[in-house]
Design an enzyme around this catalytic site. Sequence first.
Site, PDB file in Angstrom:
ATOM      1  N   ASP A   4      -6.079   5.318  -3.693  1.00 21.72           N
ATOM      2  CA  ASP A   4      -6.923   6.018  -4.674  1.00 21.72           C
ATOM      3  C   ASP A   4      -8.010   5.081  -5.200  1.00 21.72           C
ATOM      4  O   ASP A   4      -9.133   5.496  -5.458  1.00 21.72           O
ATOM      5  CB  ASP A   4      -6.078   6.528  -5.858  1.00 21.72           C
ATOM      6  CG  ASP A   4      -5.716   8.001  -5.697  1.00 21.72           C
ATOM      7  OD1 ASP A   4      -5.490   8.427  -4.547  1.00 21.72           O
ATOM      8  OD2 ASP A   4      -5.641   8.732  -6.703  1.00 21.72           O
ATOM      9  N   ASP A  56      -0.116   4.359  -2.236  1.00 22.81           N
ATOM     10  CA  ASP A  56      -0.557   5.525  -2.999  1.00 22.81           C
ATOM     11  C   ASP A  56      -1.618   5.086  -4.003  1.00 22.81           C
ATOM     12  O   ASP A  56      -2.695   5.691  -4.129  1.00 22.81           O
ATOM     13  CB  ASP A  56       0.671   6.115  -3.720  1.00 22.81           C
ATOM     14  CG  ASP A  56       0.388   7.473  -4.337  1.00 22.81           C
ATOM     15  OD1 ASP A  56      -0.669   8.051  -4.061  1.00 22.81           O
ATOM     16  OD2 ASP A  56       1.250   7.959  -5.106  1.00 22.81           O
ATOM     17  N   TYR A 106       9.423   5.670  -3.612  1.00 20.38           N
ATOM     18  CA  TYR A 106       9.392   7.124  -3.742  1.00 20.38           C
ATOM     19  C   TYR A 106      10.597   7.801  -3.102  1.00 20.38           C
ATOM     20  O   TYR A 106      10.896   8.945  -3.411  1.00 20.38           O
ATOM     21  CB  TYR A 106       8.105   7.692  -3.126  1.00 20.38           C
ATOM     22  CG  TYR A 106       6.834   7.366  -3.898  1.00 20.38           C
ATOM     23  CD1 TYR A 106       6.878   6.655  -5.100  1.00 20.38           C
ATOM     24  CD2 TYR A 106       5.591   7.771  -3.441  1.00 20.38           C
ATOM     25  CE1 TYR A 106       5.729   6.352  -5.800  1.00 20.38           C
ATOM     26  CE2 TYR A 106       4.430   7.478  -4.144  1.00 20.38           C
ATOM     27  CZ  TYR A 106       4.499   6.766  -5.322  1.00 20.38           C
ATOM     28  OH  TYR A 106       3.353   6.480  -6.012  1.00 20.38           O
ATOM     29  N   ASP A 133      -1.316  -6.936  -6.769  1.00 20.44           N
ATOM     30  CA  ASP A 133      -2.184  -6.935  -7.958  1.00 20.44           C
ATOM     31  C   ASP A 133      -3.512  -7.626  -7.644  1.00 20.44           C
ATOM     32  O   ASP A 133      -4.586  -7.157  -8.033  1.00 20.44           O
ATOM     33  CB  ASP A 133      -1.485  -7.565  -9.175  1.00 20.44           C
ATOM     34  CG  ASP A 133      -0.608  -8.761  -8.835  1.00 20.44           C
ATOM     35  OD1 ASP A 133      -0.376  -9.020  -7.634  1.00 20.44           O
ATOM     36  OD2 ASP A 133      -0.148  -9.454  -9.758  1.00 20.44           O
ATOM     37  N   LYS A 181       4.547  -7.997  -2.896  1.00 19.01           N
ATOM     38  CA  LYS A 181       4.781  -8.500  -4.253  1.00 19.01           C
ATOM     39  C   LYS A 181       6.029  -9.376  -4.197  1.00 19.01           C
ATOM     40  O   LYS A 181       6.995  -9.176  -4.946  1.00 19.01           O
ATOM     41  CB  LYS A 181       4.958  -7.282  -5.197  1.00 19.01           C
ATOM     42  CG  LYS A 181       5.039  -7.610  -6.661  1.00 19.01           C
ATOM     43  CD  LYS A 181       3.734  -8.046  -7.278  1.00 19.01           C
ATOM     44  CE  LYS A 181       3.916  -8.471  -8.714  1.00 19.01           C
ATOM     45  NZ  LYS A 181       2.746  -9.164  -9.271  1.00 19.01           N
TER      46      LYS A 181
END
Length: 367
Positions: free
Chosen positions: A257, A253, A147, A229, A197
């Site tokens: 959620d 992020d 980001y 994942d 990752k």
Amino acid sequence: MTQTYTIAVLAGDGIGPEITVQALRVLDLIEQKRDVKFNCIDAPFGASAYFSHGKSFPDVTKELCDSADAILKGPIGLSHEESEKIPVEERPERGALLPMRRRLNTYANFRPISLPAGMAHFSPLKKEVVGDGIDIMLIRELIGGLYFGGKESGKTDEGVRFVKETLEYDENQIRQILVVAFNESMKRKKVLHNIHKSNVLISSVLWNEVLEEVAKDYPEVTVIHMLVDAAATHLCLNPTQFDVMVMENMFGDILSDQGGGILGSLGLMPSACMGPDKAYYEPSHGSAPDIAGKNLANPYSMIGSVALMLDMSFGMESEAKTVWQAMQSVFESGFSTSDLSKGGEGIQLLSTTEFANKVMVALEALL
Ligand code: NAD
């Protein structure tokens, strides 16, 4: 002498103002019951600030945030269609939220994903999966990663449009968030899930190298490596295996959620954004334009953000616990907000105001 704290209150957009007003009632009550004064000062922030002040992070708000002891921030943002009315650079995330995080250096985002046993019926997961409840502290790096990396867009010589966004970290940025995560693990179960990752991203390779170095200072903490994942699947199938999780900005992020999803609603997700000198507190969710102004929003996330502020900025740990207890006691005694259930079967639905009224009664008795 009475301890006084100045709090910058940025109510934000959508459901922000309606849940903020309920959260401030909690501070009022604590003032009445304890020898403490909260000097709460409102300031414009987000899309509403753009329309009233021409900027989504106006100078007056920057100055207030710089001088405040802590910042309480409501969600910001508009629906996709409404956002189009604001120039791209002033849209709430780009013009206000990310600049605030950078300015205040709030690199460590604590996102509790917590569902006590008495609220386990709100989870969409099976009873046997939720067990005695969920209690995870997700720690998200907040001012680096994808980001905050360089961005470029344009056209190739052949006229093909392209974008380039980079995931950037240096070892110091990685180290500082990992130290936070190890320290948090030491206070809890001493198990840290490192979410990465590294099979694809070299940023994760460096992240993991730094982790091995930091881990030497925390021999008591067991580190479990998990690809992001796979972590998404494990959060659904076996959430109780997690205690503290740490990860890159965008991973956090998205997975946080999902955390709201396994609890039953984003309305149960408060957060604390901590830097070396400043902290701000906000729900993890957005401005929920679909329910804004309808007195339907669940204020748990905003009141929970106040509880985190009491604990982490003002050292009022026992008052913070009491706030959690008051909110949970309402949900545990047969009430719900409309994000968490449809009502019926012994469950009575409450509006935003009705839920907060009951929390205030419970808090009054507990404080
Ligand atoms: P959202 O988080 O606002 O809403 C997703 C869903 O969760 C909606 O159905 C909403 O009604 C529900 N929800 C969220 N909070 C709730 C609450 N307290 N009580 C009951 N239900 C709740 O996500 P979105 O719709 O994708 O985004 C809306 C706007 O918020 C966008 O402009 C987005 O950019 C912005 N946003 C801001 C922040 C922030 O301020 N930190 C974070 C995420 C999204």
